[in-house]
Design an enzyme around this catalytic site. Structure first.
Site, PDB file in Angstrom:
ATOM      1  N   GLU A   1       0.830  -1.204   0.000  1.00  0.00           N
ATOM      2  CA  GLU A   1       0.000   0.000   0.000  1.00  0.00           C
ATOM      3  C   GLU A   1       0.865   1.254   0.000  1.00  0.00           C
ATOM      4  OE1 GLU A   1      -2.695   0.137   3.315  1.00  0.00           O
ATOM      5  OE2 GLU A   1      -3.667   1.993   2.638  1.00  0.00           O
ATOM      6  N   ILE A   2       0.296   2.305  -0.553  1.00  0.00           N
ATOM      7  CA  ILE A   2       0.903   3.632  -0.417  1.00  0.00           C
ATOM      8  C   ILE A   2       1.209   3.886   1.049  1.00  0.00           C
ATOM      9  CG2 ILE A   2       0.258   6.073  -0.278  1.00  0.00           C
ATOM     10  CD1 ILE A   2      -0.705   6.083  -2.947  1.00  0.00           C
ATOM     11  N   SER A   3       2.352   4.442   1.330  1.00  0.00           N
ATOM     12  CA  SER A   3       2.712   4.734   2.709  1.00  0.00           C
ATOM     13  C   SER A   3       2.592   6.222   2.988  1.00  0.00           C
ATOM     14  CB  SER A   3       4.151   4.292   2.972  1.00  0.00           C
ATOM     15  OG  SER A   3       4.581   4.838   4.194  1.00  0.00           O
TER      16      SER A   3
ATOM     17  N   ARG B   1     -17.978 -10.298  -0.038  1.00  0.00           N
ATOM     18  CA  ARG B   1     -18.115  -8.841  -0.086  1.00  0.00           C
ATOM     19  C   ARG B   1     -19.104  -8.341  -1.141  1.00  0.00           C
ATOM     20  NH1 ARG B   1     -16.643  -7.163   4.879  1.00  0.00           N
ATOM     21  NH2 ARG B   1     -14.887  -8.438   5.521  1.00  0.00           N
TER      22      ARG B   1
END
EC number: 2.1.1.148
Lengths: 226, 226, 226, 226
Positions: free
Chosen positions: C91-93, C189
Site C-alpha cells: 500500500e501507499i505509505s 463482499r
C-alpha cells in the site's frame, strides 16, 4: 501434562499435548467487534457462535490453539499434511532416527477396489485371497525393514537407507492448529469419501477437540463451511 | 484471567489474554524429530533453541500461541496488520459501535520530518510552532468527532459516518500469534527505523512475551532471522 | 501492460496488473492427481471444476495468481485486508507520501442506520437532513486536510501529521491473490450484508476475474464454499 | 506452453509450467508505497530490490508467482513440503493411480553415515559393501513393487496396497509459489546441510527461477533472510 493416548489403528495414537482457550475465547474474539468482553460463557453465546459459523465469520475461531501428538502411518500423514492452512507440523526425521522393526501399519482387513469411485474402496476382498494378501503384505514390509537394516549395517547413511522403507511405516508428528483448522480437518477427513484409515484419526482428533471447544466445534461442523 | 494492562502512548494498552506453552514446547516440538520428549526444561535446551533459531529451523517456535488485547491508534494497527503471516486479528467494528469522544491519539511531542530518510522523523519541531501544531491537531480531531456525532444525529449510518474519523482514532484488537510471529513483529517494529509510536507497542509486546518464552524469544531476536 | 481502470465510487478504481493461468491451470493442477495433463480446455473440464468446488478440493484453484491495482478509501481497505489468507498487499505509505487534497471519498447518498441489523444501513436519510449532512461531511474532511497541510507546514513529520486524516481518504494498493482467494473475497463482499461501498469493489473485482477464469470463478461462487 | 524438463537424479525432473511477473513486478509493488509505477526495469531498480531484501521488506517479492511441475522421490517431497508458507502443492494420488514398475529412485552411490552430524552423510561406503548394498536396495524396491502388484491382483484397493511401496518411489507434484517462497526453498535446500538428493532439486529450481527474476532472486539469496 500430556493427556492419555487415544489408540488408533493397530499401533497409532492421538493425544493432546496442550491447548489455549475455550468456547469463551471465540466469543470474546468476536465480541471485541462490539468493544465487549465476558468472563464466563453465557446462555446466548452458543447462538452467537452458531451465527458466526453460519455466516463464515471464521476469524474468531482462530484465536484458539491445540497441539496434538500423533502417531500414524506415513501415507496417512501425507493426506493429513494437505491441510496446511493454519497448521504446523514437526515430524520424526528419518535422517536422525533409525526406524525400529515392525513399526509398520498392518490392516485388520483388506478392502476391495471400488467399482465406481476410482479412488475409493468397498467391502472386503474375496475370502480366497485374504490369507495370501496378508502374507504378501507382511513379506513386503518385513522384507523392506530387513533390507533397511542390512543397508545400515553396510554403512549406508540413514537418509538414503530409508528409501526402501514402506509408506505404511509409522511416524510421529506434533500438530498445532486453531479450532477452525481442526474442525476443517475433521469435517473433510471424517467424511465417508476419505480413506478409512484417516477417518479413524479424524474421529480420534474429534474426541480430543470436542471436550475443549464443544460449542465451537459443533457450530463449525454443522455449518459445513470454514 | 487476563493480565493487567501495560499502558502505551496516551490512551493505549497491551495485555495478555491467554497463551499456550513455554520454552519447553519449542524443545519438545523439535525433539519429536529424534522421537523424544521431556517433562522439564533442562540445561542443554537453551543451546538447542539457539541452534534452531540460528539455522532457521523455525517450525518448533510455531507450536506456541499467545492472544493479546491491544488498544492502539488506527494508523498503528495499519502498520501492525502488515505482519499477516501466522497472525489473527479481530477488531472493533465501526459499523457496530459508535466511537466515544476524545478517543484519539494525542502526541506528547511533534517530530520534525527527517531530512535524509524520506519516511522518517527526527527531533522535535521548532519551539515557535509547537503550540500552534497542538492546537491545529486538536481542532482537527475534535472537529472530526463533532462532525461524526452530527452525522449520526442526522440519521447517517455508522458505517458511513465513520469516514470522517481520523487515523489517530483508537481502536481495539485481539491478536493471536505464535512465538515466532510475535518475535518477528518485535524485531522489525522495535527497530529504530519503525515509527516511534509503534516502537512503543513493540516494547510492550516484548514485555508480555518475554516472561513466557524467555529463551525462545531471545534466540529468535539474536538470530536476526525468522 | 496494465488493463484499463474500472471506475469505482467517486474516485476509486480496480485494474488488472498481471495474472497467471486460466481455467486450464485449475484442471491441470487437479489432473496431476491422475498423472495427466492437457494442452487445451475440453468440454468435460467444466464438470470436473464444478466437482472440485462442490467437494472442497480447493487446492487446484490456488495454482493461479492475479495482481490488481486498487484505489479505494481506507475504511474499505480495512475491511478488505481482513481477507488475509493467501492475499498479499502493498500500500501507499503515508510516511513517504504527502496526501493530495480532495482525495477523500464523498458518498453520493447518505444511508440511514438500519433498525434491526446493528451493523447495517437502509434507504436514505430524511430529505430535510441531506444538505446539512453533505455540508458537515465536506467540512470535516476538508478541515482535516487543511489541518494536515498546516501541520506539514509547521515542520511536523508526515508519519504524525497523517493522524488527522480521515478514514474516507483514498489510498492505493497492489493486491495479489489466487483465484480461490479472489472468489472468496467476491463471495463475501458482494453479499448484501457487506457495506455498500465494498460491494462496489467486489463487483469490479469480479468483472476483472471473470474473463480470466470464467468456469473456475463460477464454480467457486456457486458452491458457496472455499 | 510448458518448458523443457530439467533432469534431476535418475528419473526426476523440474519444469516450469507458468509464471507471473518479473523483477519489475517487485519494483512496482514496492513503488506503490510512493504512489509510483514504471513500465520498464531501470538501472536504479536493482539497488532498490537489494535494499528491500536486506531490510526484510519482503512483501513486494510476493507479488509474483511460479508453477513448477516436479517429479521427485516421495522422501524428497516429504522434505519439500515442510516449506509450506506461501506454497501450494497438488500431487499424484496413489488412491487414483496405479504406480508403474521401476519408478523408484536408485542412488548412483551410497553415502556413509556421518560420524559427527547425526543427520548427515559423508563420502561413500566401503568398496567391499557397494555391490551388496545395490543388490539389497534393488531387491527391496523390486520386491515391494512385486508385492504391490500381487495385492492389486488379489483385488486389494489401491489406497491400501500402496502401503507396501517404498519412500524412494517417484511421485509428481504441481508446486505454485511466489519468488520469495522459491528463494527461501533454494536458500535452505541448496545448503550443504540439506540431503544431497534435495540439493539437486534446489539447484534445478534455481535454474528455472533465475532467468525469470534474476535480480530479485539474487537479492533474496544474498540477504540470507526472508
Amino acid at each position: 501434562m500430556a493427556s492419555p493416548e487415544i489408540r488408533v489403528l493397530d499401533k497409532g495414537f492421538v493425544r493432546l499435548i496442550d491447548h489455549m482457550g475455550s468456547d469463551l475465547s471465540v466469543v470474546n474474539a468476536a465480541r471485541v467487534s462490539f468493544g465487549k468482553r465476558r468472563e464466563a460463557f453465557e446462555e446466548g453465546d452458543a447462538k452467537l457462535i452458531g451465527y458466526l459459523a453460519e455466516h463464515e465469520h471464521t476469524s474468531p475461531f482462530r484465536h484458539t490453539a491445540l497441539t496434538l501428538h500423533v502417531k500414524a502411518p506415513i501415507f496417512v500423514f501425507r493426506q493429513w499434511m494437505k491441510h496446511r492452512i493454519g497448521s504446523e507440523f514437526n515430524e520424526i526425521s528419518g535422517r536422525y532416527v533409525e526406524f525400529p522393526e515392525d513399526e509398520f501399519f498392518v490392516p485388520a482387513a483388506f478392502r476391495r477396489q471400488a467399482k465406481v469411485n476410482k479412488q475409493g474402496s468397498e467391502g472386503e476382498i474375496d475370502e480366497t485371497g485374504r490369507a495370501r494378501a496378508m502374507e504378501s503384505y507382511l513379506e513386503s514390509c518385513r522384507g523392506a525393514v530387513a533390507h533397511y537394516k542390512e543397508l545400515l549395517s553396510l554403512g549406508v547413511c540413514r537418509e538414503q537407507a530409508r528409501c526402501v522403507l514402506p509408506l505404511g511405516l509409522y511416524s510421529e508428528v506434533y500438530w498445532t492448529v486453531s479450532l477452525q483448522a481442526a474442525a476443517h480437518f475433521i469435517r473433510l477427513r471424517a467424511d465417508s469419501h476419505a480413506q478409512w484409515e484417516i477417518q479413524q484419526y479424524a474421529a480420534a482428533v474429534r474426541s480430543v477437540v470436542e471436550p475443549i471447544y464443544p460449542v465451537g466445534l459443533k457450530a463449525l461442523l454443522t455449518s459445513g463451511k470454514g
